[in-house]
Scaffold this motif. Structure first.
Motif, mmCIF file in Angstrom:
data_model
loop_
_atom_site.group_PDB
_atom_site.id
_atom_site.type_symbol
_atom_site.label_atom_id
_atom_site.label_comp_id
_atom_site.label_asym_id
_atom_site.label_seq_id
_atom_site.Cartn_x
_atom_site.Cartn_y
_atom_site.Cartn_z
ATOM 1 N N MET A 1 0.845 -1.199 0.000
ATOM 2 C CA MET A 1 0.000 0.000 0.000
ATOM 3 C C MET A 1 0.884 1.254 0.000
ATOM 4 O O MET A 1 1.900 1.300 0.693
ATOM 5 C CB MET A 1 -0.872 -0.019 1.266
ATOM 6 C CG MET A 1 -1.905 1.053 1.354
ATOM 7 S SD MET A 1 -3.207 0.972 0.109
ATOM 8 C CE MET A 1 -4.042 -0.565 0.503
ATOM 9 N N LYS A 2 0.473 2.278 -0.758
ATOM 10 C CA LYS A 2 1.286 3.508 -0.841
ATOM 11 C C LYS A 2 1.333 4.200 0.513
ATOM 12 O O LYS A 2 0.336 4.230 1.247
ATOM 13 C CB LYS A 2 0.650 4.475 -1.848
ATOM 14 C CG LYS A 2 0.902 4.112 -3.265
ATOM 15 C CD LYS A 2 0.382 5.251 -4.151
ATOM 16 C CE LYS A 2 0.586 4.901 -5.590
ATOM 17 N NZ LYS A 2 -0.459 5.437 -6.448
ATOM 18 N N HIS A 3 2.474 4.834 0.817
ATOM 19 C CA HIS A 3 2.599 5.554 2.087
ATOM 20 C C HIS A 3 1.506 6.624 2.232
ATOM 21 O O HIS A 3 0.966 6.823 3.312
ATOM 22 C CB HIS A 3 3.970 6.237 2.165
ATOM 23 C CG HIS A 3 5.078 5.281 2.503
ATOM 24 N ND1 HIS A 3 6.286 5.310 1.869
ATOM 25 C CD2 HIS A 3 5.167 4.290 3.420
ATOM 26 C CE1 HIS A 3 7.072 4.361 2.372
ATOM 27 N NE2 HIS A 3 6.416 3.734 3.303
ATOM 28 N N GLU A 4 1.171 7.307 1.112
ATOM 29 C CA GLU A 4 0.208 8.413 1.197
ATOM 30 C C GLU A 4 -1.155 7.935 1.700
ATOM 31 O O GLU A 4 -1.858 8.648 2.397
ATOM 32 C CB GLU A 4 -0.008 9.086 -0.177
ATOM 33 C CG GLU A 4 1.232 9.721 -0.789
ATOM 34 C CD GLU A 4 2.178 8.694 -1.375
ATOM 35 O OE1 GLU A 4 1.726 7.857 -2.166
ATOM 36 O OE2 GLU A 4 3.383 8.719 -1.028
ATOM 37 N N VAL A 5 -1.535 6.699 1.324
ATOM 38 C CA VAL A 5 -2.845 6.178 1.744
ATOM 39 C C VAL A 5 -2.861 6.003 3.265
ATOM 40 O O VAL A 5 -3.814 6.396 3.943
ATOM 41 C CB VAL A 5 -3.138 4.822 1.034
ATOM 42 C CG1 VAL A 5 -4.412 4.185 1.579
ATOM 43 C CG2 VAL A 5 -3.230 5.027 -0.464
ATOM 44 N N VAL A 6 -1.771 5.455 3.805
ATOM 45 C CA VAL A 6 -1.695 5.224 5.255
ATOM 46 C C VAL A 6 -1.560 6.570 5.989
ATOM 47 O O VAL A 6 -2.204 6.800 7.027
ATOM 48 C CB VAL A 6 -0.513 4.283 5.599
ATOM 49 C CG1 VAL A 6 -0.399 4.076 7.099
ATOM 50 C CG2 VAL A 6 -0.687 2.939 4.885
ATOM 51 N N GLN A 7 -0.785 7.496 5.403
ATOM 52 C CA GLN A 7 -0.656 8.834 6.007
ATOM 53 C C GLN A 7 -2.010 9.515 6.082
ATOM 54 O O GLN A 7 -2.357 10.131 7.089
ATOM 55 C CB GLN A 7 0.274 9.708 5.154
ATOM 56 C CG GLN A 7 1.726 9.565 5.538
ATOM 57 C CD GLN A 7 2.653 10.149 4.482
ATOM 58 O OE1 GLN A 7 2.381 10.066 3.285
ATOM 59 N NE2 GLN A 7 3.758 10.706 4.929
ATOM 60 N N ASP A 8 -2.787 9.374 5.018
ATOM 61 C CA ASP A 8 -4.109 9.983 4.980
ATOM 62 C C ASP A 8 -5.010 9.371 6.057
ATOM 63 O O ASP A 8 -5.760 10.073 6.734
ATOM 64 C CB ASP A 8 -4.705 9.741 3.580
ATOM 65 C CG ASP A 8 -5.840 10.698 3.317
ATOM 66 O OD1 ASP A 8 -5.573 11.909 3.327
ATOM 67 O OD2 ASP A 8 -6.983 10.225 3.148
ATOM 68 N N TYR A 9 -4.889 8.056 6.231
ATOM 69 C CA TYR A 9 -5.737 7.360 7.214
ATOM 70 C C TYR A 9 -5.434 7.865 8.628
ATOM 71 O O TYR A 9 -6.336 8.182 9.397
ATOM 72 C CB TYR A 9 -5.514 5.843 7.129
ATOM 73 C CG TYR A 9 -6.705 5.049 7.623
ATOM 74 C CD1 TYR A 9 -7.881 5.003 6.881
ATOM 75 C CD2 TYR A 9 -6.664 4.358 8.829
ATOM 76 C CE1 TYR A 9 -8.985 4.299 7.326
ATOM 77 C CE2 TYR A 9 -7.768 3.641 9.286
ATOM 78 C CZ TYR A 9 -8.913 3.620 8.528
ATOM 79 O OH TYR A 9 -10.017 2.918 8.988
ATOM 80 N N VAL A 149 2.512 -1.162 13.962
ATOM 81 C CA VAL A 149 2.998 -0.352 12.833
ATOM 82 C C VAL A 149 3.635 -1.196 11.725
ATOM 83 O O VAL A 149 3.419 -0.927 10.541
ATOM 84 C CB VAL A 149 4.042 0.688 13.324
ATOM 85 C CG1 VAL A 149 4.554 1.516 12.163
ATOM 86 C CG2 VAL A 149 3.441 1.594 14.391
ATOM 87 N N ILE A 150 4.378 -2.238 12.089
ATOM 88 C CA ILE A 150 5.124 -2.977 11.056
ATOM 89 C C ILE A 150 4.155 -3.528 10.005
ATOM 90 O O ILE A 150 4.478 -3.600 8.831
ATOM 91 C CB ILE A 150 5.957 -4.139 11.672
ATOM 92 C CG1 ILE A 150 6.752 -3.689 12.897
ATOM 93 C CG2 ILE A 150 6.868 -4.783 10.626
ATOM 94 C CD1 ILE A 150 7.871 -2.757 12.672
ATOM 95 N N ASN A 151 2.929 -3.888 10.442
ATOM 96 C CA ASN A 151 1.957 -4.405 9.467
ATOM 97 C C ASN A 151 1.651 -3.362 8.390
ATOM 98 O O ASN A 151 1.212 -3.708 7.297
ATOM 99 C CB ASN A 151 0.677 -4.864 10.175
ATOM 100 C CG ASN A 151 -0.118 -3.695 10.739
ATOM 101 O OD1 ASN A 151 -0.889 -3.068 10.039
ATOM 102 N ND2 ASN A 151 0.104 -3.396 12.018
ATOM 103 N N LEU A 152 1.844 -2.083 8.706
ATOM 104 C CA LEU A 152 1.528 -1.018 7.746
ATOM 105 C C LEU A 152 2.691 -0.726 6.804
ATOM 106 O O LEU A 152 2.527 0.002 5.829
ATOM 107 C CB LEU A 152 1.164 0.269 8.501
ATOM 108 C CG LEU A 152 -0.098 0.200 9.375
ATOM 109 C CD1 LEU A 152 -0.169 1.413 10.304
ATOM 110 C CD2 LEU A 152 -1.356 0.133 8.514
ATOM 111 N N ALA A 153 3.866 -1.268 7.117
ATOM 112 C CA ALA A 153 5.055 -0.967 6.318
ATOM 113 C C ALA A 153 4.993 -1.681 4.977
ATOM 114 O O ALA A 153 4.519 -2.813 4.877
ATOM 115 C CB ALA A 153 6.312 -1.388 7.081
ATOM 116 N N GLN A 154 5.522 -1.008 3.946
ATOM 117 C CA GLN A 154 5.526 -1.599 2.595
ATOM 118 C C GLN A 154 6.515 -2.749 2.530
ATOM 119 O O GLN A 154 6.264 -3.755 1.892
ATOM 120 C CB GLN A 154 5.962 -0.541 1.573
ATOM 121 C CG GLN A 154 4.931 0.499 1.295
ATOM 122 C CD GLN A 154 5.471 1.565 0.337
ATOM 123 O OE1 GLN A 154 6.647 1.579 -0.016
ATOM 124 N NE2 GLN A 154 4.589 2.459 -0.073
#
Ligand code: SAM
Length: 346
Positions: A1-9, A149-154
């Protein structure tokens, strides 16, 4: 998932823990009284933006230098800043400005709240997959923590490699995260809500153990775990039948750990000298060590206690001179024993 999507969330969609759609980024209420006392002093603006899934407060932290990966609004950074005290330091890294703004706004508040003589926290903006791009000295941290957090890492393996590089020899990564009971299908991994809620980016637990070993962390130790219930029928249906678990692991940076737990006839005695754990020291789910009692250990457990910050709290009996085979106390056994028992003739 792109970083921007997670940042937006985490920067825009969620304003507080109440906006979460599942219970994946939630920590159950049970915790030791002393920790409740510490958290009661953390600022409300920080507490309301807590999205962690476990407790990341290992023992014996006084004076330690700690790094928190994906620190968010800083709840764990501030709780740990009270535990490390004036002689320690806690650094938080996150990629989302809105979370970091809240964290940075409360540094002086927590110095006062915990009666510290100086601000012992710092925050950096950055990606946890690119820790080498941040002003962080390799081999300079005693403990690296992370909470959901690690689950969110690309690139999870890049995170673990970076962690290994930043830890001192004998240091540890102590972190909570979400794991799946199988590899997540690509279609689910592309679902932005499931990903943002810390579900569909989760690693299959066995892949995690492989990645950890590849990064240099032999013998990952599971501290605690609990099944996630999700508690959102629509999302539950989407991910079914995958089962998710929230788990806390500790990974030690120790040269010479063996692939298996080997028996050298060693034992330790816990001196009962760790603050808030005077009666019992809990290394992991399998090693709950009562003060004053001779406790047999394998070579790896010996190293985790002897070659780390925990050493001063133990007496050590034995050495590595004689090998007695596999250490059965850690759940491993000889593959030959069952055959011998079953053999009915030559
Ligand atoms: C589920 S929240 C947990 C926040 C914090 N650990 C807590 O317990 O409240 C995930 C946090 O990780 C950050 N994050 C996610 N992926 C990241 C990455 N690749 N690099 C840096 N930060 C990241 C997000 O910005 C967010 O603040």
């Amino acid at each position: 998932m792109k970083h921007e999507v997670v940042q937006d969330y985490y920067g825009k969609v969620l304003q507080s823990s109440a906006d979460l759609q599942t219970n994946a980024c939630c920590t159950p209420a049970e915790m030791p009284e002393w920790l409740k006392g510490v958290l009661s002093k953390v600022h409300d603006d920080v507490l309301m933006r807590y999205y962690g899934c476990g407790l990341i407060a290992p023992d014996s932290l006084e004076g330690a230098r700690i790094l928190d990966l994906g620190c968010g609004a800083g709840r764990d950074v501030y709780a740990l800043s009270a535990m490390v005290g004036d002689t320690g330091e806690v650094v938080g890294v996150d990629m989302t400005d809105e979370q970091l703004d809240v964290a940075r706004a409360h540094q002086e508040f927590h110095r006062d709240a915990f009666g510290l003589s100086r601000v012992n926290t710092a925050f950096h903006k950055g990606y946890i997959e690119e820790l080498d791009k941040l002003p962080l000295e390799p081999g300079s941290f005693d403990v690296i923590v992370s909470n959901c957090v690690i689950n969110l890492a690309q690139d999870k393996e890049a995170v673990l490699r970076g962690v290994y590089n930043l830890l001192k020899p004998g240091g540890e990564m102590y972190f909570s995260d979400v794991y799946a009971d199988r590899r997540i299908p690509e279609a689910l991994a592309k679902d932005e809500v499931l990903y943002g809620e810390c579900l569909s980016g989760a690693l299959y637990w066995n892949d995690f153990e492989t990645f950890a070993r590849r990064a240099g962390f032999d013998d990952p130790r599971l501290v605690e775990h609990r099944p996630l219930t999700i508690e959102n029928p629509k999302l539950e249906e989407k991910v079914s039948p995958i089962k998710f678990t929230s788990a806390t692991y500790r990974l030690w940076k120790l040269e010479g750990l063996e692939r298996s737990c080997e028996d050298y006839g060693q034992a330790v005695i816990y001196k009962g000298t760790i603050k808030n754990s005077e009666k019992v020291f809990r290394l992991d789910g399998h090693h709950v060590i009562e003060a004053g009692k001779v406790f047999p250990v394998c070579g790896n457990t010996w190293a985790m206690l002897h070659d780390t910050r925990l050493r001063e709290h133990f007496e050590f009996i034995g050495n590595f001179d004689t090998h007695y085979g596999i250490f059965e106390g850690c759940g491993e056994g000889s593959p030959f024993e069952a055959e011998v028992a079953d053999a009915s003739c030559c």
